[in-house]
Write a protein that holds these residues in place. Structure first.
Motif, PDB file in Angstrom:
ATOM      1  N   THR A 147       0.818  -1.218   0.000  1.00 48.57           N
ATOM      2  CA  THR A 147       0.000   0.000   0.000  1.00 48.57           C
ATOM      3  C   THR A 147       0.852   1.269   0.000  1.00 48.57           C
ATOM      4  OG1 THR A 147      -0.125  -0.021   2.413  1.00 48.57           O
ATOM      5  CG2 THR A 147      -1.915  -1.114   1.215  1.00 48.57           C
ATOM      6  N   ASP A 148       2.156   1.101  -0.106  1.00 46.37           N
ATOM      7  CA  ASP A 148       3.026   2.274  -0.058  1.00 46.37           C
ATOM      8  C   ASP A 148       3.339   2.741  -1.477  1.00 46.37           C
ATOM      9  OD1 ASP A 148       4.829   4.276   0.392  1.00 46.37           O
ATOM     10  OD2 ASP A 148       6.302   3.025   1.430  1.00 46.37           O
ATOM     11  N   PHE A 149       2.596   3.760  -1.915  1.00 49.02           N
ATOM     12  CA  PHE A 149       2.803   4.342  -3.237  1.00 49.02           C
ATOM     13  C   PHE A 149       3.339   5.774  -3.109  1.00 49.02           C
ATOM     14  CE2 PHE A 149      -1.045   1.569  -3.603  1.00 49.02           C
ATOM     15  CZ  PHE A 149      -0.376   0.486  -4.143  1.00 49.02           C
ATOM     16  N   THR A 150       4.006   6.035  -2.004  1.00 41.03           N
ATOM     17  CA  THR A 150       4.487   7.378  -1.694  1.00 41.03           C
ATOM     18  C   THR A 150       5.398   7.922  -2.779  1.00 41.03           C
ATOM     19  OG1 THR A 150       4.395   6.773   0.641  1.00 41.03           O
ATOM     20  CG2 THR A 150       5.621   8.755   0.082  1.00 41.03           C
ATOM     21  N   GLU A 151       6.357   7.124  -3.209  1.00 38.31           N
ATOM     22  CA  GLU A 151       7.356   7.590  -4.183  1.00 38.31           C
ATOM     23  C   GLU A 151       6.706   8.077  -5.474  1.00 38.31           C
ATOM     24  OE1 GLU A 151      11.097   8.740  -4.663  1.00 38.31           O
ATOM     25  OE2 GLU A 151      10.473   7.564  -2.926  1.00 38.31           O
ATOM     26  N   SER A 152       5.832   7.269  -6.068  1.00 37.87           N
ATOM     27  CA  SER A 152       5.202   7.683  -7.328  1.00 37.87           C
ATOM     28  C   SER A 152       4.256   8.861  -7.101  1.00 37.87           C
ATOM     29  CB  SER A 152       4.455   6.518  -7.982  1.00 37.87           C
ATOM     30  OG  SER A 152       3.405   6.073  -7.168  1.00 37.87           O
ATOM     31  N   TYR A 153       3.599   8.910  -5.964  1.00 42.96           N
ATOM     32  CA  TYR A 153       2.703  10.006  -5.628  1.00 42.96           C
ATOM     33  C   TYR A 153       3.481  11.322  -5.564  1.00 42.96           C
ATOM     34  CZ  TYR A 153      -0.579  12.777  -2.786  1.00 42.96           C
ATOM     35  OH  TYR A 153      -1.413  13.756  -2.321  1.00 42.96           O
ATOM     36  N   LEU A 154       4.599  11.309  -4.843  1.00 42.37           N
ATOM     37  CA  LEU A 154       5.405  12.526  -4.712  1.00 42.37           C
ATOM     38  C   LEU A 154       6.041  12.939  -6.044  1.00 42.37           C
ATOM     39  CD1 LEU A 154       7.042  11.891  -1.227  1.00 42.37           C
ATOM     40  CD2 LEU A 154       5.161  13.454  -1.787  1.00 42.37           C
ATOM     41  N   GLN A 155       6.464  11.958  -6.828  1.00 36.33           N
ATOM     42  CA  GLN A 155       7.042  12.281  -8.135  1.00 36.33           C
ATOM     43  C   GLN A 155       6.008  12.937  -9.045  1.00 36.33           C
ATOM     44  OE1 GLN A 155       8.714   8.604  -9.570  1.00 36.33           O
ATOM     45  NE2 GLN A 155      10.528   8.796  -8.273  1.00 36.33           N
ATOM     46  N   THR A 156       4.772  12.446  -9.008  1.00 35.83           N
ATOM     47  CA  THR A 156       3.705  13.042  -9.816  1.00 35.83           C
ATOM     48  C   THR A 156       3.430  14.479  -9.403  1.00 35.83           C
ATOM     49  OG1 THR A 156       2.687  10.880 -10.100  1.00 35.83           O
ATOM     50  CG2 THR A 156       1.290  12.774 -10.533  1.00 35.83           C
ATOM     51  N   ILE A 157       3.375  14.706  -8.079  1.00 35.21           N
ATOM     52  CA  ILE A 157       3.128  16.077  -7.593  1.00 35.21           C
ATOM     53  C   ILE A 157       4.307  16.986  -7.957  1.00 35.21           C
ATOM     54  CG2 ILE A 157       2.937  17.473  -5.492  1.00 35.21           C
ATOM     55  CD1 ILE A 157       1.349  15.184  -4.256  1.00 35.21           C
ATOM     56  N   ALA A 158       5.545  16.484  -7.799  1.00 30.81           N
ATOM     57  CA  ALA A 158       6.737  17.275  -8.113  1.00 30.81           C
ATOM     58  C   ALA A 158       6.775  17.639  -9.590  1.00 30.81           C
ATOM     59  CB  ALA A 158       7.991  16.526  -7.710  1.00 30.81           C
ATOM     60  N   ALA A 159       6.236  16.762 -10.423  1.00 31.67           N
ATOM     61  CA  ALA A 159       6.228  17.021 -11.865  1.00 31.67           C
ATOM     62  C   ALA A 159       5.054  17.891 -12.284  1.00 31.67           C
ATOM     63  CB  ALA A 159       6.194  15.692 -12.629  1.00 31.67           C
ATOM     64  N   GLY A 160       4.209  18.277 -11.317  1.00 27.61           N
ATOM     65  CA  GLY A 160       3.093  19.163 -11.621  1.00 27.61           C
ATOM     66  C   GLY A 160       1.824  18.434 -12.029  1.00 27.61           C
ATOM     67  N   GLY A 161       1.810  17.119 -11.931  1.00 29.00           N
ATOM     68  CA  GLY A 161       0.618  16.356 -12.296  1.00 29.00           C
ATOM     69  C   GLY A 161      -0.365  16.255 -11.166  1.00 29.00           C
ATOM     70  N   PRO A 162      -1.560  15.766 -11.469  1.00 26.39           N
ATOM     71  CA  PRO A 162      -2.553  15.593 -10.397  1.00 26.39           C
ATOM     72  C   PRO A 162      -2.196  14.406  -9.510  1.00 26.39           C
ATOM     73  CG  PRO A 162      -3.406  14.735 -12.458  1.00 26.39           C
ATOM     74  CD  PRO A 162      -2.068  15.354 -12.764  1.00 26.39           C
ATOM     75  N   PRO A 163      -2.393  14.525  -8.198  1.00 26.69           N
ATOM     76  CA  PRO A 163      -2.111  13.380  -7.321  1.00 26.69           C
ATOM     77  C   PRO A 163      -3.140  12.283  -7.537  1.00 26.69           C
ATOM     78  CG  PRO A 163      -3.087  15.183  -6.082  1.00 26.69           C
ATOM     79  CD  PRO A 163      -2.875  15.690  -7.482  1.00 26.69           C
ATOM     80  N   GLY A 164      -2.757  11.084  -7.182  1.00 26.10           N
ATOM     81  CA  GLY A 164      -3.672   9.941  -7.285  1.00 26.10           C
ATOM     82  C   GLY A 164      -3.179   8.940  -8.312  1.00 26.10           C
ATOM     83  N   PRO A 165      -3.849   7.813  -8.397  1.00 24.95           N
ATOM     84  CA  PRO A 165      -3.425   6.771  -9.326  1.00 24.95           C
ATOM     85  C   PRO A 165      -3.678   7.167 -10.774  1.00 24.95           C
ATOM     86  CG  PRO A 165      -5.468   6.141  -8.272  1.00 24.95           C
ATOM     87  CD  PRO A 165      -5.012   7.416  -7.619  1.00 24.95           C
ATOM     88  N   LYS A 166      -2.837   6.635 -11.631  1.00 25.07           N
ATOM     89  CA  LYS A 166      -3.037   6.840 -13.062  1.00 25.07           C
ATOM     90  C   LYS A 166      -4.206   5.976 -13.501  1.00 25.07           C
ATOM     91  CE  LYS A 166       1.816   7.747 -13.717  1.00 25.07           C
ATOM     92  NZ  LYS A 166       3.101   7.154 -13.954  1.00 25.07           N
TER      93      LYS A 166
END
Length: 130
Positions: free
Chosen positions: A109-128
Motif C-alpha cells: 500500500t506504499d505508493f508514496t514515491e510515485s505520488y510525490l514524483q507526480t506532484i513534483a512534476a506538476g501532475g494531479p495526485p492519485g493513481p493513473k
C-alpha cells in the motif's frame, strides 16, 4: 465463487489452492479481489492454523489455558466425555474459535514515491487511470 469470478474478481495466488488447504480440506473461506489499480500487489498471504499457532497441543499451552477450562467435561454422553486433563484441553480448545481457518493477505500500500514524483512534476495526485 463463480459469480465473483464472472465479475472480474480473482483469488490471489498466495492464498489459492494447496497453498492454504491441506489435502481433503474444504474451501469454506476465501479472499477475492477485483483490482482496478495497476499498482495493487499482493506481497504474501496464508492461512492461520489455530491449533499450530494459537491453541497448541503443548505442555506450555495446556498450562497457560488451564485456568479457563471447566473442572470436568460437560459432555452428557459418557462415550464422548474427555477422561484426562489433556483430552479435556483438546476438546475445550475446539470451543474457543471458529472452525473456519482465517486467511490473511499482505498488500503493498506504499505508493508514496510515485505520488510525490507526480506532484513534483506538476501532475494531479492519485493513481493513473487503468
Amino acid at each position: 465463487m463463480k459469480a465473483l469470478k464472472s465479475h472480474g474478481f480473482v483469488v490471489p495466488a498466495e492464498i489459492d489452492g494447496k497453498k492454504v488447504r491441506k489435502l481433503g480440506d474444504h474451501f469454506y473461506d476465501q479472499i477475492a479481489v477485483r483490482v482496478k489499480d495497476k499498482r495493487f500487489k499482493v506481497m504474501t498471504g496464508g492461512l492461520i492454523d489455530l491449533y499450530t499457532d494459537v491453541f497448541r497441543s503443548t505442555d506450555e499451552d495446556r498450562a497457560l489455558y488451564a485456568g479457563f477450562l471447566p473442572k470436568s467435561d460437560p459432555e452428557g454422553d459418557p462415550k464422548f466425555k474427555a477422561k484426562t486433563p489433556e483430552a479435556l484441553y483438546e476438546k475445550w480448545r475446539t470451543w474457543q474459535m471458529s472452525d473456519h481457518a482465517p486467511l490473511w493477505l499482505e498488500i503493498n500500500t506504499d505508493f508514496t514515491e510515485s505520488y510525490l514524483q507526480t506532484i513534483a512534476a506538476g501532475g494531479p495526485p492519485g493513481p493513473k487511470p487503468a
